[in-house]
Design an enzyme around this catalytic site. Structure first.
Site, PDB file in Angstrom:
ATOM      1  N   PRO A 243      -0.566  -3.549   1.062  1.00 40.02           N
ATOM      2  CA  PRO A 243       0.851  -3.040   1.451  1.00 40.02           C
ATOM      3  C   PRO A 243       1.538  -4.480   2.030  1.00 40.02           C
ATOM      4  O   PRO A 243       1.922  -4.481   3.236  1.00 40.02           O
ATOM      5  CB  PRO A 243       0.658  -1.929   2.487  1.00 40.02           C
ATOM      6  CG  PRO A 243      -0.437  -2.348   3.096  1.00 40.02           C
ATOM      7  CD  PRO A 243      -1.524  -2.756   1.930  1.00 40.02           C
ATOM      8  N   CYS A 244       1.545  -5.249   1.433  1.00 35.77           N
ATOM      9  CA  CYS A 244       2.618  -6.487   1.797  1.00 35.77           C
ATOM     10  C   CYS A 244       4.079  -6.193   2.198  1.00 35.77           C
ATOM     11  O   CYS A 244       4.734  -7.106   2.941  1.00 35.77           O
ATOM     12  CB  CYS A 244       2.434  -7.580   0.864  1.00 35.77           C
ATOM     13  SG  CYS A 244       2.931  -7.273  -0.999  1.00 35.77           S
TER      14      CYS A 244
END
Length: 281
Positions: A243-244
């Site tokens: 989850p950048c």
């Protein structure tokens, strides 16, 4: 015909441009050429909350609240090995990196299956090796060939096989229709040791939370490496699962994302809405 996500993206852009005027549901519906009733149903179906509530999750003030909680969130997740009450992070995600020898061979002898699939955030290209998911990239209207070329470039000697049916099973795991995940997911990562450390740190940020680049640098034990962390975040090839999108600036401004700032805001707001629903249920 526009997808739900495309409608939501248009709504986000309108709300951000006109937020000082506090547009009403009627104003937003008129802009989207929808009836207020249809718009309300669309938002509720997609996000689970009203447009007004969704707008609250798009503000800089909300982003700053997430950052204020970032240190305690990271401390808790690293201490317990858990990362919050979400469906995604109750799921164990195993990561496996390519070895130096495998990197040198650039996928020689490997078969990679890939396909195009709809998600709540637009179409994506999903690719898998025998060891797990190696790419999940969101697409815009003309990005299919670009994404396929990028996949081939990263795994130059591998054989690519378009396999919609085979990769569909993974999409059903990532975005399950009933919210129930049947089995763990495995990610096959290709990156430097530093990048992989950053990506594994991102896996510990739960949905509904966010951290700054400096927070992530501190979490991996390199407090002065915030800029390098930013580069590693930008190099992530597996959207959503790594989850950048949950890494934002200290200012609360959300504007860096390889798949577009509007999609990043949609992801953050959607996750906040899903978390709210789970806490209320």
């Amino acid at each position: 015909m526009l997808t739900d996500y495309q409608r939501i993206a248009q709504a986000i852009e309108y709300l951000e441009t006109n937020y000082r005027d506090q547009p009403s549901l009627d104003d937003l519906a008129r802009h989207l050429n929808l009836s207020p009733f249809h718009l309300q149903r669309l938002f509720t179906r997609w996000a689970g909350v009203s447009p007004k509530r969704f707008l609250q999750y798009l503000t800089v003030e909300h982003a700053k609240e997430l950052l204020d909680n970032a240190e305690s969130v990271l401390d808790a997740t690293y201490a317990t090995g858990l990362s919050g009450p979400s469906r995604l992070h109750d799921l164990f995600i195993a990561t496996e990196a390519v070895t130096p020898g495998e990197f040198k061979r650039q996928g020689q002898g490997m078969v990679i299956h890939y396909g195009r699939h709809p998600t709540p955030f637009g179409d994506c290209l999903l690719a898998t090796t025998p060891r797990g998911i190696c790419m999940l990239t969101f697409l815009d209207a003309s990005d299919w060939e670009t994404a396929r070329t990028e996949l081939q470039t990263r795994w130059q000697a591998a054989t690519l096989v378009e396999d919609q049916a085979g990769t569909a099973a993974y999409i059903d795991q990532i975005f399950p229709h009933n919210g129930v995940v049947a089995q763990p997911l495995h990610l096959h990562l290709q990156g430097t040791n530093f990048q992989i450390r950053v990506w594994e740190a991102l896996l510990r940020i739960p949905p509904g939370a966010a951290c700054s680049y400096a927070d992530v640098a501190h979490a991996i034990g390199q407090a002065n490496a915030a800029r390098a962390v930013g580069s590693a975040v930008g190099a992530n090839q597996i959207a959503y699962l790594i989850p950048c999108h949950r890494v934002i600036r200290k200012s609360g401004i959300v504007n860096e994302y390889r798949w577009g700032p509007t999609r990043k805001k949609a992801l953050l707001a959607w996750e906040a809405a899903q978390l709210e629903q789970r806490l209320v249920a």
